[in-house]
Enzyme design. Sequence first.
Site, PDB file in Angstrom:
ATOM      1  N   CYS A   1       0.301   3.698   2.892  1.00 49.96           N
ATOM      2  CA  CYS A   1       0.823   3.107   4.137  1.00 49.96           C
ATOM      3  C   CYS A   1       2.307   3.440   4.301  1.00 49.96           C
ATOM      4  O   CYS A   1       2.778   3.686   5.411  1.00 49.96           O
ATOM      5  CB  CYS A   1       0.647   1.592   4.139  1.00 49.96           C
ATOM      6  SG  CYS A   1      -1.082   1.066   4.068  1.00 49.96           S
TER       7      CYS A   1
ATOM      8  N   CYS B   1       0.828  -1.209   0.000  1.00 45.28           N
ATOM      9  CA  CYS B   1       0.000   0.000   0.000  1.00 45.28           C
ATOM     10  C   CYS B   1       0.870   1.269   0.000  1.00 45.28           C
ATOM     11  O   CYS B   1       1.642   1.486   0.930  1.00 45.28           O
ATOM     12  CB  CYS B   1      -0.912  -0.072   1.237  1.00 45.28           C
ATOM     13  SG  CYS B   1      -1.566   1.498   1.796  1.00 45.28           S
TER      14      CYS B   1
END
Length: 99
Positions: free
Chosen positions: A27, A24
């Site tokens: 993230c 991600c």
Amino acid sequence: MEKFEELINNTAEPVLVDFYATWCGPCKMMRPILENVKARVGNKARIVKIDVDEQQALAMKYQIQAVPTLMLFKGGQQVWRQSGVVQSNQLVELIESQA
């Protein structure tokens, strides 16, 4: 999962949990933000990262549908939750309001 439950239930200070995934992009943006938060709040809070791919049961229990999702626990209770990138100033203010 039991270890996680123990952590959020048996810790006096607030626990900030970052549910993330290695694939991600947003993230990855949270890593330096969380490092900055930790440097600023020190022992006022614990910061825990949970990989949703490795901890699928935990992600399901907390209904994580998007990553990153940040949650703040105090005394075993969820007191705040937000998905997406959250800036360090907001997180520091949040932790200090709960500390």
